[in-house]
Design an enzyme around this catalytic site. Structure first.
Site, PDB file in Angstrom:
ATOM      1  N   TYR A   1      -3.446 -27.460  -5.204  1.00  0.00           N
ATOM      2  CA  TYR A   1      -2.240 -28.123  -4.680  1.00  0.00           C
ATOM      3  C   TYR A   1      -2.511 -28.782  -3.337  1.00  0.00           C
ATOM      4  CZ  TYR A   1       0.506 -25.632  -8.184  1.00  0.00           C
ATOM      5  OH  TYR A   1       1.020 -25.153  -9.355  1.00  0.00           O
TER       6      TYR A   1
ATOM      7  N   CYS B   1      -3.341 -20.392  -5.366  1.00  0.00           N
ATOM      8  CA  CYS B   1      -2.135 -20.626  -6.171  1.00  0.00           C
ATOM      9  C   CYS B   1      -1.494 -19.289  -6.545  1.00  0.00           C
ATOM     10  CB  CYS B   1      -2.489 -21.384  -7.445  1.00  0.00           C
ATOM     11  SG  CYS B   1      -3.419 -22.896  -7.174  1.00  0.00           S
TER      12      CYS B   1
ATOM     13  N   ARG C   1      -0.989  13.806  10.365  1.00  0.00           N
ATOM     14  CA  ARG C   1      -0.123  13.111   9.398  1.00  0.00           C
ATOM     15  C   ARG C   1      -0.707  11.730   9.074  1.00  0.00           C
ATOM     16  NH1 ARG C   1       4.317  12.868  12.752  1.00  0.00           N
ATOM     17  NH2 ARG C   1       4.103  10.641  12.948  1.00  0.00           N
TER      18      ARG C   1
ATOM     19  N   LYS D   1       3.227   7.144   1.119  1.00  0.00           N
ATOM     20  CA  LYS D   1       4.300   6.149   0.954  1.00  0.00           C
ATOM     21  C   LYS D   1       3.739   4.844   0.377  1.00  0.00           C
ATOM     22  CE  LYS D   1       3.721   4.812   5.811  1.00  0.00           C
ATOM     23  NZ  LYS D   1       4.276   4.947   7.178  1.00  0.00           N
TER      24      LYS D   1
ATOM     25  N   ASP E   1      -1.395 -17.822  -9.475  1.00  0.00           N
ATOM     26  CA  ASP E   1      -2.130 -17.044 -10.482  1.00  0.00           C
ATOM     27  C   ASP E   1      -3.641 -17.145 -10.375  1.00  0.00           C
ATOM     28  OD1 ASP E   1       0.447 -16.579 -11.800  1.00  0.00           O
ATOM     29  OD2 ASP E   1       0.303 -18.737 -12.140  1.00  0.00           O
TER      30      ASP E   1
ATOM     31  N   HIS F   1       6.267   9.893  16.613  1.00  0.00           N
ATOM     32  CA  HIS F   1       5.350   8.888  16.081  1.00  0.00           C
ATOM     33  C   HIS F   1       4.866   8.015  17.227  1.00  0.00           C
ATOM     34  CE1 HIS F   1       3.385   6.766  12.900  1.00  0.00           C
ATOM     35  NE2 HIS F   1       4.080   5.650  13.048  1.00  0.00           N
TER      36      HIS F   1
ATOM     37  N   ARG G   1      12.104   3.251  16.984  1.00  0.00           N
ATOM     38  CA  ARG G   1      12.601   2.713  15.720  1.00  0.00           C
ATOM     39  C   ARG G   1      13.395   3.753  14.952  1.00  0.00           C
ATOM     40  NH1 ARG G   1       7.254   2.531  11.675  1.00  0.00           N
ATOM     41  NH2 ARG G   1       7.084   4.800  11.565  1.00  0.00           N
TER      42      ARG G   1
HETATM   43  C1  LIG Z   1       3.184   5.484   7.894  1.00  0.00           C
HETATM   44  C2  LIG Z   1       3.340   6.615   8.827  1.00  0.00           C
HETATM   45  C3  LIG Z   1       2.255   7.464   9.103  1.00  0.00           C
HETATM   46  C4  LIG Z   1       0.845   7.199   8.636  1.00  0.00           C
HETATM   47  O1  LIG Z   1       0.270   6.208   9.457  1.00  0.00           O
HETATM   48  P1  LIG Z   1      -1.256   5.745   9.253  1.00  0.00           P
HETATM   49  O2  LIG Z   1      -1.471   4.787  10.360  1.00  0.00           O
HETATM   50  O3  LIG Z   1      -1.320   5.090   7.925  1.00  0.00           O
HETATM   51  O4  LIG Z   1      -2.103   6.947   9.331  1.00  0.00           O
HETATM   52  C5  LIG Z   1       2.513   8.595   9.864  1.00  0.00           C
HETATM   53  N1  LIG Z   1       3.740   8.847  10.345  1.00  0.00           N
HETATM   54  C6  LIG Z   1       4.795   8.026  10.134  1.00  0.00           C
HETATM   55  C7  LIG Z   1       6.123   8.357  10.714  1.00  0.00           C
HETATM   56  C8  LIG Z   1       4.633   6.874   9.390  1.00  0.00           C
HETATM   57  O5  LIG Z   1       5.659   6.054   9.193  1.00  0.00           O
END
Ligand SMILES: *Cc1c(COP(=O)(O)O)cnc(C)c1O
Length: 360
Positions: free
Chosen positions: A253, A300, A211, A35, A302, A158, A129
């Site tokens: 700045y 800044c 994962r 992602k 850039d 998760h 979530r």
């Molecule tokens: C982003 C994500 C992961 C990967 O997590 P890492 O900490 O980058 O290994 C796995 N499962 C879900 C649902 C996520 O949103």
């Protein structure tokens, strides 16, 4: 390759070796999380590289999944957050594997499907979530059986605290997950829970597949480092101007830095418009000529300014390393994140569209 101002160098071999190392260490199937443009590493080249190693890719959004299909990726693609009913048509059209977390979406998906759609069900065991609440999951899954065109290929959860030293809540989540899995009569050949932190530290979270995201790119999510990972990204830029400022003069700045004496300074060609955090103003460091040099004054949009030593033998155009190695010195993404008051994930994913990627 022409002139580059600031750019990243991505070592695809390192990403592949990291994936192989994680797969060998866990002994499980690999769902590679790509992602957010593969955590800033460029999703298409990363995905092409990982094809021979992984069993499935995971993305966050449907648009990310569609982009991979359009790039010719034929492997299964799990969309971790798919829940809006109007997205069901795209899921079916592009043969993505959606995550089911509520009834309305599941029902809509079943309606628009012309053939069997493989889905994964997200069980919310405490991250709170997304997903189906664990205590209601068995009832939900029974109801899901009434949707003839959905085939539940996998279940996942998760973990909220896998990267913390105190793993107590991880085991509470795993107990809740297991209590649901025990009640499931059929379906779900692919059960997964482990992000990078769990893949590196919590074998109880492995199930059928791991994962990971961050660790594929060679960055550790926590203090546990059971295997050697290679950072895949180096962020470079160049010196754009060198000057000498008189004692008492300010820099950038707000003139927040005041030269205590005659001072040599270099402008480096990177700023917050490239995703280089403004929070590094006055606290960041970069590598020039193999040595650390401090960022002075405000970053800044850039450019940024660093303080040189009087003896530094440098010229306009010289290489500057923001993240990575130069000679024998290294600035890790973790160091940059720490100095900027954030996490490595944010530093990597904020590297801007203005920063081209060179693949090696
Ligand atoms: C982003 C994500 C992961 C990967 O997590 P890492 O900490 O980058 O290994 C796995 N499962 C879900 C649902 C996520 O949103």
């Amino acid at each position: 390759m022409g002139y580059f101002r600031t750019y990243t160098e991505i070592d695809l071999g390192a990403i592949r070796r990291n994936a192989e190392a994680i797969k060998a260490y866990t002994g499980k199937r690999l769902i590679a999380v790509v992602k957010a443009d593969a955590y800033g590493h460029g999703v298409v080249p990363v995905t092409e590289t990982l094809r021979p190693v992984v069993d499935m890719f995971a993305v966050a959004t449907i648009a990310e999944g569609v982009a991979l299909r359009q790039a010719g990726i034929r492997e299964p693609i799990l969309v971790l957050f798919s829940s809006l009913s109007e997205q069901a048509v795209q899921i079916v059209a592009h043969e993505l594997t959606p995550t089911i977390g509520d009834w309305e979406f599941a029902d809509r998906l079943n309606d628009v499907a012309s053939k069997i759609v493989r889905v994964h069900v997200n069980i919310n065991t405490g991250m709170n979530r997304s997903g189906v609440y664990w205590a209601e999951a068995v009832q939900f899954l029974n109801r899901l059986q009434t949707l003839p065109r959905l085939d539940v290929e996998g279940f996942f959860t998760h973990l909220a605290t896998a990267d913390e030293t105190d793993k107590r809540f991880v085991f509470i989540q795993l107990d809740r997950f297991s209590s649901v899995l025990k009640e499931i009569a059929n379906g779900g050949e692919l059960i997964h829970a482990a992000n990078s932190a769990a893949a590196l530290a919590i074998p109880e979270a492995y199930f059928d597949a791991v994962r990971p995201g961050l660790s594929l790119y060679g960055v550790y999510p926590a203090s546990e480092r059971p295997i050697k990972l290679e950072p895949a990204l180096t962020w470079k830029t160049r010196i754009g101007w060198i000057g000498s400022i008189a004692e008492g003069e300010g820099v950038s700045y707000g003139l927040t830095y005041k030269a205590p004496r005659q001072t040599r300074v270099a402008m480096v060609q990177v700023g917050y418009g490239d995703g280089y955090p403004r929070a590094l103003s006055g606290v960041g460091e970069v590598l020039i000529g193999g040595a650390r040099r401090p960022i002075i004054g405000r970053v800044c949009m850039d450019v940024s300014v660093v303080r040189l030593e009087p003896t530094d033998n440098v010229s306009v155009g010289d290489a500057v390393v923001l993240i990575g190695k130069q000679q024998n010195t290294e600035i890790t993404v973790d160091e940059v994140a720490h100095r900027a008051g954030t996490i490595s994930y944010e530093i990597l994913t904020q590297i801007g569209a203005r920063v081209p990627k060179k693949y090696i």
